[in-house]
Design an enzyme around this catalytic site. Structure first.
Site, PDB file in Angstrom:
ATOM      1  N   GLY B  14       0.777  -1.226   0.000  1.00 11.97           N
ATOM      2  CA  GLY B  14       0.000   0.000   0.000  1.00 11.97           C
ATOM      3  C   GLY B  14       0.813   1.283   0.000  1.00 11.97           C
ATOM      4  O   GLY B  14       0.248   2.367  -0.023  1.00 11.97           O
ATOM      5  N   GLY B  16       2.795   2.206  -2.420  1.00 11.43           N
ATOM      6  CA  GLY B  16       2.857   2.722  -3.785  1.00 11.43           C
ATOM      7  C   GLY B  16       4.025   2.204  -4.610  1.00 11.43           C
ATOM      8  O   GLY B  16       4.522   2.921  -5.482  1.00 11.43           O
ATOM      9  N   LYS B  17       4.443   0.966  -4.362  1.00  9.13           N
ATOM     10  CA  LYS B  17       5.550   0.382  -5.136  1.00  9.13           C
ATOM     11  C   LYS B  17       5.211   0.324  -6.624  1.00  9.13           C
ATOM     12  O   LYS B  17       6.013   0.712  -7.470  1.00  9.13           O
ATOM     13  CB  LYS B  17       5.863  -1.044  -4.648  1.00  9.13           C
ATOM     14  CG  LYS B  17       6.357  -1.116  -3.223  1.00  9.13           C
ATOM     15  CD  LYS B  17       6.763  -2.528  -2.863  1.00  9.13           C
ATOM     16  CE  LYS B  17       5.605  -3.493  -2.701  1.00  9.13           C
ATOM     17  NZ  LYS B  17       4.775  -3.224  -1.516  1.00  9.13           N
ATOM     18  N   THR B  18       4.000  -0.160  -6.914  1.00  4.58           N
ATOM     19  CA  THR B  18       3.604  -0.295  -8.316  1.00  4.58           C
ATOM     20  C   THR B  18       3.499   1.076  -8.974  1.00  4.58           C
ATOM     21  O   THR B  18       3.989   1.279 -10.088  1.00  4.58           O
ATOM     22  CB  THR B  18       2.272  -1.070  -8.421  1.00  4.58           C
ATOM     23  OG1 THR B  18       2.455  -2.344  -7.815  1.00  4.58           O
ATOM     24  CG2 THR B  18       1.856  -1.261  -9.859  1.00  4.58           C
ATOM     25  N   SER B  19       2.898   2.030  -8.284  1.00  2.89           N
ATOM     26  CA  SER B  19       2.746   3.373  -8.854  1.00  2.89           C
ATOM     27  C   SER B  19       4.098   3.979  -9.188  1.00  2.89           C
ATOM     28  O   SER B  19       4.302   4.511 -10.284  1.00  2.89           O
ATOM     29  CB  SER B  19       2.041   4.301  -7.868  1.00  2.89           C
ATOM     30  OG  SER B  19       0.829   3.738  -7.462  1.00  2.89           O
ATOM     31  N   ASP B  41       4.352  -8.923  -7.681  1.00  6.49           N
ATOM     32  CA  ASP B  41       3.551  -8.704  -6.480  1.00  6.49           C
ATOM     33  C   ASP B  41       2.203  -9.412  -6.657  1.00  6.49           C
ATOM     34  O   ASP B  41       1.483  -9.127  -7.611  1.00  6.49           O
ATOM     35  CB  ASP B  41       3.348  -7.189  -6.318  1.00  6.49           C
ATOM     36  CG  ASP B  41       2.595  -6.841  -5.062  1.00  6.49           C
ATOM     37  OD1 ASP B  41       2.052  -7.761  -4.414  1.00  6.49           O
ATOM     38  OD2 ASP B  41       2.548  -5.659  -4.728  1.00  6.49           O
ATOM     39  N   THR B 497      -4.532  -1.825  -2.538  1.00  5.23           N
ATOM     40  CA  THR B 497      -3.673  -2.875  -2.013  1.00  5.23           C
ATOM     41  C   THR B 497      -4.108  -3.377  -0.632  1.00  5.23           C
ATOM     42  O   THR B 497      -4.182  -4.585  -0.421  1.00  5.23           O
ATOM     43  CB  THR B 497      -2.208  -2.410  -2.019  1.00  5.23           C
ATOM     44  OG1 THR B 497      -1.880  -2.021  -3.352  1.00  5.23           O
ATOM     45  CG2 THR B 497      -1.273  -3.512  -1.582  1.00  5.23           C
TER      46      THR B 497
END
Lengths: 117, 578
Positions: B14, B16-19, B41, B497
């Site tokens: 949550g 913001g790794k993907t962002s 992930d 997430t």
């Protein structure tokens, strides 16, 4: 060469630390097997979770499991089942294998007060 | 920022790794590079963020020339692996044997190693990423995985003999073939010329603490090329809105007090985005000066929102006694929820034990002595693990040689071990649930319950020993499964997430035959009543997640507003239950 085979239940870890209590039997047993191997015995240890093919290939082992999963671990010497449901102590292993007992004494298979040994 | 060829983004769920992976990839692609983004992930929403359906091979992203992405779900990989291992034996081995095999492949370790396997395929094999200037991963292997893979005995014991071996490596077959590949992968991770690891955190105490833990672990492994990315940094601007001012102040304090090691890292900062980071336009705004914010013109009516904690508390109280457990990933507020319910039950005249694993323990401290029928017990996971570790090494370590001991010590660092150690500690506390209320801010996962269950059967029936299983643990297992005795509350946030992670926790409990009693959605901006335009916009964004939880996932739902005052102490906590 004598062959010792151990058919273990599916265990998360062979050291047993994932259980609710440390099981010193498992850790000691691994050390005992190493000792047995040093005495010139071919040791094969199978974990149901990782090597199911060894179980499936042995009809006697499958038959024991059908009678109950509590038959595991199954210990066989030269293809003959010599014990079910316990991890034998070093002395017991030595006796089954016809070895002279020796080396560091090990824990027995269960707590002394349970009286099962 | 000068980018290495390989970048890993790591941090708790949550943050913001993907962002940030996508935004970085997009910025590099716009600078003329060919970039591959890889998600391993299991909670990834990479497809959604990039607006392109993805598969397991590189796929060109529409509207962003040079940008490619692929999605690998390590849970699916772990599941495929489990099927490959188990399926041939269905009908050959007894059903009980099949069930016990399946449980071995359902733990966190299998997924963790399956994820590493995917990293290794891409990193260790140059042909796999040929033609890309940059490869970006939106997750990174954990310190536990890396340490295991660098232990020589993990390999030699597991491969050469069948008398030992690392638990967490067990689930992978054909390890010998992988050894060189894994070694190359681990080496590459610590090469600063090719690899950067970006620690992603929010400006929150718990997220920064987690980032510091990871930094420390990686540094010990020789991985030095680290950066810190602070995501979602909120600036209130000119406003009189209490919520906005409190949020800005809390973020500022957390950053000011961040651990020293972390504050020395090169740092990038990314702004709070009111509409999430779905779509290329939003991603671009992470790297560009924000245009003046224009609130949505369309009027917004949220409709009926779930109630707060009071009706939930009424129902919990009606039972008169029992165990209440709050469960959720770090940072969602499960300790606060547990404390609020405990204080409220005590205020209504019940005898309550609150047992917390909150590492700060300030919560427990501020409440001691404020309510006579409330007793606060603290479980310190580190102390429990240390105690367990000493006990194991004392009992079992003596008979081992050096490599065997190293193996055992690494087994003791696995995530399972912490869970087991904590489980044992709170098993002692749960005994008290017969007479009054026991509220716990932690709960075992379904995997742990099943393992313990199997272990209990194993000890009882196989070894026939009475001594090995503590009574508290023996009694706990049936109690956890008794819905009239134990009530599990899943705590989450109204974001993608956290909801996804909570869903997985619930599924995992389901495997152990346990259904959560209720879900609590915490820190809702929508429910906070904020009038700040950015935060109100963010509140609207929560709606879809609130609906998903209350309509699809939860038997009952409570919605708790974001609190302008940190809810500590009796008064602060009681405010949550009003």
């Amino acid at each position: 060469m004598t062959k010792l085979e151990i058919y273990d239940p599916a265990m998360c870890c062979s050291t047993g630390v994932c259980g609710p209590e440390v099981d010193p039997v498992l850790v000691t047993f691994a050390a005992d097997l190493k000792w047995v191997a040093e005495q010139g015995v071919a040791v094969h240890r199978y974990n149901l979770g990782q090597e199911p093919q060894a179980f499936a290939a042995n009809p006697a082992v499958v038959k024991e499991m059908e009678a109950g999963m509590d038959r595991l671990p199954i210990i066989a010497v030269d293809g003959h089942i010599v014990s079910t449901g316990v991890h034998l102590s070093r002395d017991q292993l030595a006796a089954k294998l016809g070895l002279a007992a020796g080396g560091k004494p090990t824990a027995s298979c269960c707590s002394p007060k349970s009286g099962c040994c | 920022m000068d980018h290495t060829r390989t970048l890993f983004f790591t941090g708790k769920g949550g943050v913001g790794k993907t962002s940030l992976s996508c935004a970085t990839g997009l910025a590099l692609a716009e600078a003329g590079k060919r970039v591959l983004i890889v998600s391993t992930d299991p909670a990834s929403n990479l497809d959604e963020v990039l607006g392109t359906p993805l598969g397991q091979t590189p796929c060109a992203i529409a509207g962003a020339p040079g940008l490619f992405a692929l999605n690998i779900d390590p849970e699916a990989a772990a599941h495929d692996y489990k099927e490959r291992m188990v399926a041939p034996y269905r009908g050959i081995l007894p059903a009980a044997a099949i069930a016990s095999m399946e449980e071995q492949f359902s733990g966190a370790c299998t997924v963790e190693i399956a994820a590493f396997d995917e990293f290794a395929k891409l990193l260790g094999d140059p042909a796999a990423t040929l033609g890309f200037d940059h490869v970006i991963f939106d997750t990174a292997p954990t310190g536990h995985t890396l340490r295991l893979l660098t232990l020589p005995s993990a390999w030699t014991d597991f491969i050469a003999s069948s008398t030992g071996g690392a638990s967490c490596l067990g689930p992978l077959a054909g390890l010998e073939k992988q050894k060189a590949l894994y070694a190359a992968t681990v080496a590459q991770l610590s090469d600063p010329a090719t690899t950067t690891i970006v620690l992603v955190a929010r400006a929150e105490v718990s997220a920064l603490r987690e980032a510091e833990r990871t930094r420390h672990e990686l540094q010990d492994l020789g991985v030095r090329n680290l950066r810190l990315a602070l995501n979602g940094v909120f600036a209130a601007g000119q406003t009189g809105d209490d919520v906005a001012l409190a949020m800005e102040g809390r973020g500022r304090d957390a950053v000011a007090e961040m651990p020293a090691g972390l504050s020395l890292l090169p740092r990038d900062q990314f702004p709070f985005l009111p509409r999430g980071t779905v779509g290329l336009d939003s991603l671009q705004s992470l790297f560009r000066p924000a245009p003046a914010f224009v609130p949505s013109p369309e009027p917004f009516a949220p409709g009926r929102l779930p109630a707060g904690l009071v009706p939930l508390l009424d129902d919990l109280e009606a039972a008169g006694h029992g165990v209440i457990m709050t469960m959720g990933k770090g940072g969602v507020g499960k300790t606060t929820m547990a404390a609020a319910l405990a204080v409220a039950l005590a205020a209504r005249g019940h005898k309550v034990v609150l047992s917390t694993t909150d590492p700060a323990a300030h919560l427990a401290a501020t409440m001691a002595g404020e309510a006579s029928n409330l007793c606060v017990a603290r479980i310190d996971p580190e102390a429990e693990v240390a105690r367990y570790r000493d006990e194991v090494l004392a009992k079992a370590g003596a008979s081992l040689d050096e490599s065997g001991r190293a193996m055992l010590e690494e087994d003791l660092r696995s995530p399972c071990t912490e869970e087991i150690a904590v489980f044992r500690a709170f098993a002692r506390t749960v005994e008290g649930g017969k007479d009054g209320f026991v509220v716990l801010d932690t709960a075992p996962t379904g995997h742990t319950i099943l393992l313990l269950d199997a272990a209990e059967a194993y000890h009882r029936e196989v070894l026939r020993t009475q001594a090995d299983m503590p009574d508290a643990v023996r009694n706990l297992l049936p109690r956890l499964r008794d819905p009239s005795f134990t009530r599990i509350l899943i705590v989450t946030l109204a974001e993608a997430t956290p909801v996804h992670e909570a869903e997985r926790l619930a599924q995992d409990l389901g495997r152990a035959g346990i259904t959560p009693y209720a879900w609590v959605i915490n820190q809702s901006l929508l429910a906070s009543g904020t009038a700040h335009p950015l935060l109100a916009q963010r509140g609207r964004y929560e709606m879809a997640f609130i609906r998903k939880v209350s309509d699809e996932l939860a038997p009952r739902t409570a919605l708790v507003p974001w609190q302008a005052d940190v809810p500590v102490g009796k008064t602060g906590l009681l405010r949550l239950v009003r």
